[in-house]
Scaffold this motif. Sequence first.
Motif, PDB file in Angstrom:
ATOM      1  N   ILE A 105       0.837  -1.201   0.000  1.00  0.00           N
ATOM      2  CA  ILE A 105       0.000   0.000   0.000  1.00  0.00           C
ATOM      3  C   ILE A 105       0.875   1.255   0.000  1.00  0.00           C
ATOM      4  CG2 ILE A 105      -1.640   1.353   1.360  1.00  0.00           C
ATOM      5  CD1 ILE A 105      -2.835  -1.319   2.309  1.00  0.00           C
ATOM      6  N   VAL A 106       1.911   1.266   0.830  1.00  0.00           N
ATOM      7  CA  VAL A 106       2.790   2.438   0.895  1.00  0.00           C
ATOM      8  C   VAL A 106       3.493   2.666  -0.437  1.00  0.00           C
ATOM      9  CG1 VAL A 106       4.898   3.342   1.960  1.00  0.00           C
ATOM     10  CG2 VAL A 106       3.143   2.285   3.382  1.00  0.00           C
ATOM     11  N   CYS A 107       4.018   1.600  -1.041  1.00  0.00           N
ATOM     12  CA  CYS A 107       4.721   1.724  -2.325  1.00  0.00           C
ATOM     13  C   CYS A 107       3.789   2.223  -3.420  1.00  0.00           C
ATOM     14  CB  CYS A 107       5.338   0.386  -2.720  1.00  0.00           C
ATOM     15  SG  CYS A 107       6.733  -0.123  -1.692  1.00  0.00           S
ATOM     16  N   GLN A 108       2.592   1.648  -3.484  1.00  0.00           N
ATOM     17  CA  GLN A 108       1.644   2.082  -4.510  1.00  0.00           C
ATOM     18  C   GLN A 108       1.197   3.518  -4.276  1.00  0.00           C
ATOM     19  OE1 GLN A 108      -1.624  -0.647  -5.029  1.00  0.00           O
ATOM     20  NE2 GLN A 108      -0.349  -2.159  -6.078  1.00  0.00           N
ATOM     21  N   ALA A 109       1.009   3.899  -3.013  1.00  0.00           N
ATOM     22  CA  ALA A 109       0.606   5.273  -2.699  1.00  0.00           C
ATOM     23  C   ALA A 109       1.677   6.267  -3.130  1.00  0.00           C
ATOM     24  CB  ALA A 109       0.318   5.406  -1.212  1.00  0.00           C
ATOM     25  N   ILE A 110       2.941   5.938  -2.904  1.00  0.00           N
ATOM     26  CA  ILE A 110       4.036   6.811  -3.325  1.00  0.00           C
ATOM     27  C   ILE A 110       4.057   6.947  -4.840  1.00  0.00           C
ATOM     28  CG2 ILE A 110       6.549   7.025  -3.431  1.00  0.00           C
ATOM     29  CD1 ILE A 110       6.663   5.720  -0.668  1.00  0.00           C
ATOM     30  N   LEU A 111       3.872   5.825  -5.549  1.00  0.00           N
ATOM     31  CA  LEU A 111       3.860   5.867  -7.010  1.00  0.00           C
ATOM     32  C   LEU A 111       2.683   6.692  -7.537  1.00  0.00           C
ATOM     33  CD1 LEU A 111       4.840   2.168  -7.833  1.00  0.00           C
ATOM     34  CD2 LEU A 111       6.244   4.218  -8.149  1.00  0.00           C
ATOM     35  N   VAL A 112       1.529   6.586  -6.868  1.00  0.00           N
ATOM     36  CA  VAL A 112       0.366   7.375  -7.284  1.00  0.00           C
ATOM     37  C   VAL A 112       0.640   8.865  -7.080  1.00  0.00           C
ATOM     38  CG1 VAL A 112      -2.036   7.921  -6.729  1.00  0.00           C
ATOM     39  CG2 VAL A 112      -1.322   5.542  -6.958  1.00  0.00           C
ATOM     40  N   LEU A 113       1.307   9.220  -5.984  1.00  0.00           N
ATOM     41  CA  LEU A 113       1.644  10.623  -5.734  1.00  0.00           C
ATOM     42  C   LEU A 113       2.604  11.161  -6.799  1.00  0.00           C
ATOM     43  CD1 LEU A 113       2.103  10.650  -1.841  1.00  0.00           C
ATOM     44  CD2 LEU A 113       0.274  11.752  -3.158  1.00  0.00           C
ATOM     45  N   ILE A 114       3.510  10.291  -7.254  1.00  0.00           N
ATOM     46  CA  ILE A 114       4.507  10.730  -8.238  1.00  0.00           C
ATOM     47  C   ILE A 114       3.936  10.739  -9.651  1.00  0.00           C
ATOM     48  CG2 ILE A 114       6.743  10.197  -9.278  1.00  0.00           C
ATOM     49  CD1 ILE A 114       7.576   8.968  -6.600  1.00  0.00           C
ATOM     50  N   PHE A 115       3.229   9.641 -10.020  1.00  0.00           N
ATOM     51  CA  PHE A 115       2.771   9.486 -11.408  1.00  0.00           C
ATOM     52  C   PHE A 115       1.264   9.591 -11.562  1.00  0.00           C
ATOM     53  CE2 PHE A 115       6.676   6.840 -11.017  1.00  0.00           C
ATOM     54  CZ  PHE A 115       7.477   7.538 -11.910  1.00  0.00           C
ATOM     55  N   GLY A 116       0.574  10.077 -10.520  1.00  0.00           N
ATOM     56  CA  GLY A 116      -0.884  10.087 -10.534  1.00  0.00           C
ATOM     57  C   GLY A 116      -1.517  10.890 -11.656  1.00  0.00           C
ATOM     58  N   ARG A 117      -0.773  11.831 -12.239  1.00  0.00           N
ATOM     59  CA  ARG A 117      -1.318  12.645 -13.325  1.00  0.00           C
ATOM     60  C   ARG A 117      -0.983  12.075 -14.698  1.00  0.00           C
ATOM     61  NH1 ARG A 117      -3.208  17.501 -11.513  1.00  0.00           N
ATOM     62  NH2 ARG A 117      -2.599  18.094  -9.372  1.00  0.00           N
ATOM     63  N   GLN A 118      -0.284  10.960 -14.697  1.00  0.00           N
ATOM     64  CA  GLN A 118       0.088  10.321 -15.966  1.00  0.00           C
ATOM     65  C   GLN A 118      -0.938   9.249 -16.323  1.00  0.00           C
ATOM     66  OE1 GLN A 118       2.750  11.500 -17.661  1.00  0.00           O
ATOM     67  NE2 GLN A 118       3.075  12.957 -15.971  1.00  0.00           N
ATOM     68  N   ASP A 119      -1.599   9.406 -17.461  1.00  0.00           N
ATOM     69  CA  ASP A 119      -2.636   8.458 -17.872  1.00  0.00           C
ATOM     70  C   ASP A 119      -2.090   7.047 -18.028  1.00  0.00           C
ATOM     71  OD1 ASP A 119      -4.547  10.434 -17.845  1.00  0.00           O
ATOM     72  OD2 ASP A 119      -4.401  10.852 -19.997  1.00  0.00           O
ATOM     73  N   TRP A 120      -0.868   6.933 -18.562  1.00  0.00           N
ATOM     74  CA  TRP A 120      -0.312   5.603 -18.797  1.00  0.00           C
ATOM     75  C   TRP A 120      -0.145   4.827 -17.497  1.00  0.00           C
ATOM     76  CZ3 TRP A 120       4.143   4.277 -16.315  1.00  0.00           C
ATOM     77  CH2 TRP A 120       4.954   5.314 -15.845  1.00  0.00           C
ATOM     78  N   PHE A 121       0.209   5.549 -16.428  1.00  0.00           N
ATOM     79  CA  PHE A 121       0.410   4.880 -15.150  1.00  0.00           C
ATOM     80  C   PHE A 121      -0.921   4.434 -14.548  1.00  0.00           C
ATOM     81  CE2 PHE A 121       0.557   5.180 -10.477  1.00  0.00           C
ATOM     82  CZ  PHE A 121       1.473   4.173 -10.219  1.00  0.00           C
ATOM     83  N   ILE A 122      -1.906   5.327 -14.566  1.00  0.00           N
ATOM     84  CA  ILE A 122      -3.216   4.991 -14.009  1.00  0.00           C
ATOM     85  C   ILE A 122      -3.843   3.840 -14.786  1.00  0.00           C
ATOM     86  CG2 ILE A 122      -5.534   5.847 -13.548  1.00  0.00           C
ATOM     87  CD1 ILE A 122      -3.368   6.930 -11.683  1.00  0.00           C
ATOM     88  N   ASP A 123      -3.735   3.893 -16.118  1.00  0.00           N
ATOM     89  CA  ASP A 123      -4.273   2.795 -16.935  1.00  0.00           C
ATOM     90  C   ASP A 123      -3.551   1.488 -16.637  1.00  0.00           C
ATOM     91  OD1 ASP A 123      -6.090   4.482 -18.122  1.00  0.00           O
ATOM     92  OD2 ASP A 123      -4.853   4.886 -19.880  1.00  0.00           O
ATOM     93  N   SER A 124      -2.255   1.578 -16.373  1.00  0.00           N
ATOM     94  CA  SER A 124      -1.490   0.366 -16.044  1.00  0.00           C
ATOM     95  C   SER A 124      -1.978  -0.253 -14.744  1.00  0.00           C
ATOM     96  CB  SER A 124       0.006   0.702 -15.931  1.00  0.00           C
ATOM     97  OG  SER A 124       0.521   1.149 -17.162  1.00  0.00           O
ATOM     98  N   LEU A 125      -2.311   0.589 -13.764  1.00  0.00           N
ATOM     99  CA  LEU A 125      -2.856   0.069 -12.511  1.00  0.00           C
ATOM    100  C   LEU A 125      -4.159  -0.693 -12.772  1.00  0.00           C
ATOM    101  CD1 LEU A 125      -2.397   2.966  -9.904  1.00  0.00           C
ATOM    102  CD2 LEU A 125      -1.183   0.790  -9.980  1.00  0.00           C
ATOM    103  N   GLY A 126      -5.019  -0.105 -13.604  1.00  0.00           N
ATOM    104  CA  GLY A 126      -6.288  -0.757 -13.908  1.00  0.00           C
ATOM    105  C   GLY A 126      -6.106  -2.084 -14.611  1.00  0.00           C
TER     106      GLY A 126
END
Length: 228
Positions: A105-126
């Motif tokens: 959870i901590v690692c994913q939260a940090i990545l979301v804070l860093i790349f949360g505005r990048q569509d490619w990252f959010i789509d990759s999570l999905g």
Amino acid sequence: MAVGPPLVYADQTYSIVKKKDATGFSRDVTAILLIANITRCMFWIGKRFEFALLVQSILMIGAQLILLYICILYRPRHEPVSNRPFNFWHWQHYSTYVEFLAGLIVCQAILVLIFGRQDWFIDSLGFFSLGLESTLPLPQLLSNFRQKSLYGFRTSTLLGWIGGDGFKTAYFFFQGSPLQFRACAVFQLSVDVAIVGQRIVYGDKPPPEALPADEDVEQALRLDSDLE
């Protein structure tokens, strides 16, 4: 919609507690559901989907944490030695699982804070969450194959899988969802059907490791003769 999927595992949990034996149920099912639903919650932060699905993921996380605790408490007496790297998901203590999930959870939260505005990252999570969840029945399929029985795996859980995955597959096709969604849904439903085939072929007879040890049987016979 939010409560139904988590409730599928209520009967499985009750069965394990009643028998005081988790033989037959693959603990990896809890790993897949916990990691997939935690990732889906992070995906919701970046791209808001239906709130009911978010609630479903939160409830599923809670349900799987309880089921995981029960599986560890009543682990099989003759559980095979794991040869996985770092003994992944075959740890002895419940606290180790909680620490791993907290770190995730901590690692994913940090990545979301860093790349949360990048569509490619959010789509990759999905896509990761969806793809991982599509493998949900595989550990149970392999567990059934190894013990040549569906002993310990509740029919109600299997019916819940088939009903839920069938509905999900039909929904994706009728809504014209992207190919990845439809392919993952069809794959998951196919494995469900394969487990139904195992249920017909293997039945649910107890495997040898679930039977009482010889000394337990002898002790029971001695007690029975003493009573007579």
